[in-house]
Enzyme design. Structure first.
Site, PDB file in Angstrom:
ATOM      1  N   SER A  23      -4.762  15.721 -39.776  1.00  0.00           N
ATOM      2  CA  SER A  23      -6.214  14.814 -39.619  1.00  0.00           C
ATOM      3  C   SER A  23      -5.375  13.530 -39.129  1.00  0.00           C
ATOM      4  O   SER A  23      -6.106  13.441 -37.742  1.00  0.00           O
ATOM      5  CB  SER A  23      -6.310  13.004 -40.868  1.00  0.00           C
ATOM      6  OG  SER A  23      -5.005  12.580 -40.869  1.00  0.00           O
ATOM      7  N   LYS A  80      -3.230   6.673 -40.100  1.00  0.00           N
ATOM      8  CA  LYS A  80      -3.968   6.838 -39.498  1.00  0.00           C
ATOM      9  C   LYS A  80      -2.982   5.895 -38.215  1.00  0.00           C
ATOM     10  O   LYS A  80      -2.902   4.740 -38.779  1.00  0.00           O
ATOM     11  CB  LYS A  80      -5.477   6.721 -40.009  1.00  0.00           C
ATOM     12  CG  LYS A  80      -5.703   7.405 -41.309  1.00  0.00           C
ATOM     13  CD  LYS A  80      -6.361   8.184 -40.838  1.00  0.00           C
ATOM     14  CE  LYS A  80      -6.912   9.476 -42.005  1.00  0.00           C
ATOM     15  NZ  LYS A  80      -6.572  10.511 -41.868  1.00  0.00           N
TER      16      LYS A  80
END
Length: 181
Positions: free
Chosen positions: A46, A87
Site C-alpha cells: 500500500s 499510511k
C-alpha cells in the site's frame, strides 16, 4: 624533592559510582531506542513505490508529543482491530476531504504533493465530503489503487490518539537505507 600523597578511594564508593554510570547509560539507551528506534516491518504494497512489503523502518514516537502531525507525514497508526498500519497523512483536523474525478481535494481546492496533483482512482467514502473532527486525520496509502485507508469505512478518519509515531528511516533492505521524507 616533594612527595605527593595519593588519596585512596573507598571501594564501596567506587562501586556505587560505576553502578550509577551503568544505570544512566542503560536508561539513556532505552530512551533513545524507545523514542526513535522502534522497528516496524512494512506489510503489503500500500505504500509503494516508497516502501515495499518486507522493508524495515524506524518509527519516531517522540516527535508527536511536542508537535502535531503534518500533511504528507508517513505515520504508524493503530486500527480499530488493534493492527498497526503505515499510511500518509493527507487531511488535517477541521478540513474537508473529497475525491472528485480521481483527484483529492482539501477544502474544495485540489491537493498538490511532491509529485504533482494527488490522484485516487477509488473515492470510497470520500466521494462525498468528509469533514474531519478536531483530532482526526485522513490517511491514504501511496499506492492508491492497492491501499486500505481512510477511504474505507473499516478505517475511516483516524483519531490523533491512534497515531503511534512518524516513520523516519528505512533500515532494510540495506541497499535502500536512508531517511524517509
Amino acid at each position: 624533592m616533594e612527595f605527593y600523597q595519593v588519596e585512596e578511594t573507598n571501594p564501596l564508593r567506587q562501586a556505587m559510582g560505576w553502578i550509577v554510570d551503568i544505570v544512566v547509560v542503560i536508561s539513556l539507551a532505552w530512551f533513545v531506542v524507545y523514542a526513535f528506534g522502534t522497528q516496524v516491518r512494512i506489510a503489503g504494497q500500500s505504500m509503494m513505490p516508497l516502501l515495499r512489503g518486507g522493508d524495515v523502518v524506524l518509527m519516531d514516537r517522540l516527535t508527536y508529543d511536542f508537535t502535531d502531525p503534518a500533511r504528507f507525514d508517513i505515520v504508524v497508526f493503530e486500527r480499530e482491530d488493534h493492527k498497526s498500519n503505515v499510511k500518509r497523512i493527507i487531511g488535517l483536523p477541521g478540513e474537508v476531504v473529497q475525491i472528485i474525478d480521481n483527484f483529492v481535494y482539501i477544502d474544495g481546492e485540489p491537493l498538490y504533493g511532491e509529485n504533482g496533483l494527488n490522484q485516487a482512482v477509488l473515492a470510497g467514502i470520500a466521494q462525498n465530503p468528509v469533514t474531519l473532527g478536531e483530532d482526526e486525520y485522513f490517511l491514504l496509502g501511496d499506492n492508491r489503487d492497492g491501499s486500505e485507508d481512510s477511504r474505507f469505512a473499516n478505517i475511516g478518519n483516524v483519531g490523533r490518539n491512534q497515531i503511534q509515531g512518524k516513520i523516519w528511516l528505512r533500515l532494510m533492505p540495506l541497499i535502500d537505507i536512508g531517511l524517509i521524507e
